[in-house]
Design an enzyme around this catalytic site. Structure first.
Site, short mmCIF file in Angstrom:
data_model
loop_
_atom_site.label_atom_id
_atom_site.label_comp_id
_atom_site.label_asym_id
_atom_site.label_seq_id
_atom_site.Cartn_x
_atom_site.Cartn_y
_atom_site.Cartn_z
N SER A 13 7.21 -4.19 -10.36
CA SER A 13 5.78 -4.50 -10.21
C SER A 13 4.95 -3.22 -10.27
O SER A 13 5.45 -2.13 -10.01
CB SER A 13 5.53 -5.24 -8.89
OG SER A 13 6.13 -4.58 -7.81
N GLU A 15 1.03 -1.42 -9.41
CA GLU A 15 -0.21 -1.53 -8.62
C GLU A 15 -1.37 -0.82 -9.33
O GLU A 15 -1.22 0.28 -9.84
CB GLU A 15 0.01 -0.91 -7.24
CG GLU A 15 -1.22 -1.05 -6.35
CD GLU A 15 -0.92 -0.72 -4.90
OE1 GLU A 15 0.04 -1.30 -4.34
OE2 GLU A 15 -1.65 0.11 -4.33
N ASP A 107 -8.05 0.15 4.92
CA ASP A 107 -8.52 1.49 5.28
C ASP A 107 -9.98 1.40 5.72
O ASP A 107 -10.73 0.58 5.20
CB ASP A 107 -8.40 2.43 4.07
CG ASP A 107 -6.95 2.73 3.72
OD1 ASP A 107 -6.14 2.83 4.67
OD2 ASP A 107 -6.64 2.83 2.53
N PHE A 212 -3.26 11.80 0.14
CA PHE A 212 -2.87 10.44 0.53
C PHE A 212 -1.76 10.48 1.59
O PHE A 212 -1.77 9.74 2.56
CB PHE A 212 -2.33 9.65 -0.68
CG PHE A 212 -3.35 9.32 -1.74
CD1 PHE A 212 -4.71 9.35 -1.47
CD2 PHE A 212 -2.94 8.95 -3.02
CE1 PHE A 212 -5.64 9.04 -2.46
CE2 PHE A 212 -3.86 8.63 -4.01
CZ PHE A 212 -5.21 8.68 -3.73
N HIS A 260 8.15 -1.25 -6.65
CA HIS A 260 6.71 -1.42 -6.86
C HIS A 260 6.14 -0.05 -7.20
O HIS A 260 6.21 0.88 -6.38
CB HIS A 260 6.09 -1.97 -5.57
CG HIS A 260 4.63 -2.27 -5.66
ND1 HIS A 260 4.12 -3.35 -6.35
CD2 HIS A 260 3.55 -1.63 -5.13
CE1 HIS A 260 2.80 -3.39 -6.23
NE2 HIS A 260 2.42 -2.35 -5.51
P1 FAD Z 1 -1.35 -3.87 10.53
O1 FAD Z 1 -0.14 -4.65 10.22
O2 FAD Z 1 -2.51 -4.60 11.07
O3 FAD Z 1 -0.94 -2.68 11.46
C1 FAD Z 1 -1.86 -1.60 11.76
C2 FAD Z 1 -1.44 -0.97 13.10
O4 FAD Z 1 -1.65 -1.92 14.14
C3 FAD Z 1 0.05 -0.60 13.16
O5 FAD Z 1 0.16 0.54 13.98
C4 FAD Z 1 0.69 -1.81 13.85
O6 FAD Z 1 1.90 -1.50 14.51
C5 FAD Z 1 -0.42 -2.20 14.82
N1 FAD Z 1 -0.43 -3.63 15.17
C6 FAD Z 1 -0.22 -4.67 14.33
N2 FAD Z 1 -0.36 -5.84 15.00
C7 FAD Z 1 -0.68 -5.52 16.28
C8 FAD Z 1 -0.97 -6.28 17.44
N3 FAD Z 1 -0.96 -7.61 17.44
N4 FAD Z 1 -1.27 -5.60 18.60
C9 FAD Z 1 -1.29 -4.25 18.63
N5 FAD Z 1 -1.02 -3.48 17.55
C10 FAD Z 1 -0.73 -4.10 16.39
N6 FAD Z 1 -5.78 -0.34 2.27
C11 FAD Z 1 -6.93 -0.81 1.72
O7 FAD Z 1 -8.01 -0.59 2.27
N7 FAD Z 1 -6.92 -1.52 0.53
C12 FAD Z 1 -5.76 -1.81 -0.10
O8 FAD Z 1 -5.78 -2.46 -1.15
C13 FAD Z 1 -4.53 -1.34 0.44
N8 FAD Z 1 -3.35 -1.63 -0.15
C14 FAD Z 1 -2.18 -1.24 0.44
C15 FAD Z 1 -0.96 -1.61 -0.14
C16 FAD Z 1 0.25 -1.24 0.44
C17 FAD Z 1 1.55 -1.67 -0.20
C18 FAD Z 1 0.25 -0.48 1.64
C19 FAD Z 1 1.55 -0.06 2.29
C20 FAD Z 1 -0.95 -0.10 2.23
C21 FAD Z 1 -2.17 -0.48 1.66
N9 FAD Z 1 -3.41 -0.17 2.22
C22 FAD Z 1 -4.58 -0.60 1.66
C23 FAD Z 1 -3.46 0.68 3.43
C24 FAD Z 1 -3.44 -0.18 4.71
O9 FAD Z 1 -4.54 -1.04 4.76
C25 FAD Z 1 -3.50 0.80 5.87
O10 FAD Z 1 -2.27 1.50 5.96
C26 FAD Z 1 -3.84 0.18 7.21
O11 FAD Z 1 -4.17 1.23 8.10
C27 FAD Z 1 -2.67 -0.60 7.83
O12 FAD Z 1 -2.50 -1.78 7.22
P2 FAD Z 1 -1.42 -2.85 7.73
O13 FAD Z 1 -1.71 -4.03 6.91
O14 FAD Z 1 -0.06 -2.27 7.73
O15 FAD Z 1 -1.91 -3.05 9.25
#
Ligand code: FAD
Length: 281
Positions: A13, A15, A107, A212, A260
């Site tokens: 895949s 991105e 982010d 990054f 990916h």
């Molecule tokens: P979460 O899963 O919400 O986790 C964030 C933090 O909160 C972690 O420390 C986790 O342990 C903690 N956490 C989760 N659930 C709970 C809970 N219930 N209680 C307390 N703590 C909790 N960013 C963008 O803005 N746009 C994009 O398109 C984008 N694409 C991405 C694609 C990939 C493959 C990856 C790996 C990252 C991407 N990001 C993108 C970055 C991502 O949004 C950031 O890394 C963000 O800070 C974390 O996202 P997450 O979905 O892992 O967060």
């Protein structure tokens, strides 16, 4: 749906990010044309930091889903989105044949303004998309632990929890296959065996990737980055592809369900990497 495409031959895949202008969009279309020849399993399109540029993500994903032979997955972030906006967007995606979303925290806005939106954690978006029943749902995983996680154990617990309600994960980029093995083992210890697709970033722009990596808490291999920084720009692709191919093969040998590739919207390096790995004829 992407979840039905994982589990056989290694998935491949790519991105992309939504370009800011028409020229960038034309370049992206040319990149997609070229990468389409590699028959990707799927592609994904990011959503701008702070949830900005979502309309552009939507337009690109719908174009690919309706005009190409492979699925396109829309990145969807908590940051910048109200519940009503997410509901509307998911309905719009479903109506236009987009079955795949990557649910993310997102982010924060680049200008430092406090993020707006009704959601905090990616798992909340997983629940909203999951409740509709018509989406394959991906989430993000961080082999080196998310920088906001207070400790490794809670990071893995939250990841296993959101994966239980999602279909698979894609990882942040990283440079050491043992980090992937450790992540998979730690999730298995928590009873989670969903597919984890590693993200692979062939580094042709070391300065940008250093930035990054610092944001993501990713350790960079200094010997590789020193070689890249000392090389002429025209010589960097060969070094980047060689290093990424070694890592990619290690990951496949470790049982990764696919790779990916972060493309930065350019085809040349991704094509060279796929050829070096022998993933496509
Ligand atoms: P979460 O899963 O919400 O986790 C964030 C933090 O909160 C972690 O420390 C986790 O342990 C903690 N956490 C989760 N659930 C709970 C809970 N219930 N209680 C307390 N703590 C909790 N960013 C963008 O803005 N746009 C994009 O398109 C984008 N694409 C991405 C694609 C990939 C493959 C990856 C790996 C990252 C991407 N990001 C993108 C970055 C991502 O949004 C950031 O890394 C963000 O800070 C974390 O996202 P997450 O979905 O892992 O967060």
């Amino acid at each position: 749906m992407i979840r039905d495409l994982l589990g056989g031959e290694p998935s491949l895949s790519f991105e992309f990010f939504p370009p800011a202008d028409a020229q960038g969009r034309a370049r992206l279309n040319a990149t997609i044309d070229e990468l389409a020849d590699l028959s990707p399993t799927f592609v994904s399109v990011t959503c701008g930091a702070g949830g900005q540029g979502h309309d552009r993500t939507r337009d690109i994903v719908v174009d690919i889903a309706t005009g190409r032979s492979f699925p396109a997955m829309a990145h969807l972030t908590c940051v910048g989105h109200t519940r009503a906006e997410v509901d509307d967007l998911l309905a719009d995606y479903a109506e236009h044949g987009v079955d795949d979303v990557l649910a993310l925290a997102g982010d924060p806005p680049p200008d430092g303004t406090p993020p707006r939106g009704d959601f905090t954690y990616a798992s909340e978006l997983v629940d909203v998309a999951g409740a509709r029943g018509d989406f394959s749902i991906c989430v993000a995983a961080h082999p080196e632990v998310h920088p906001r996680s207070p400790d490794r154990a809670s990071d893995r617990r939250h990841l296993a929890d959101k994966l239980e309600r999602a279909d698979f994960a894609i990882t942040q980029f990283f440079f050491d296959a043992s980090l992937y093995r450790r992540l998979v083992d730690e999730l298995a210890d928590l009873g989670c065996d969903k597919p984890i697709v590693p993200g692979l970033f062939p580094v042709t722009a070391p300065k940008t990737v250093r930035r990054f990596a610092a944001m993501n808490g990713t350790a960079v291999p200094e010997d590789l980055f020193a070689r890249l920084e000392a090389a002429q720009p025209g010589d960097r692709r060969a070094i980047a592809v060689e290093a990424a191919a070694v890592l990619g093969q290690d990951l496949l040998d470790a049982g990764a369900p696919g790779l990916h590739v972060y493309t930065m919207n350019r085809p040349e390096t991704a094509v060279a990497l796929v050829r070096a790995l022998g993933l496509r004829p």
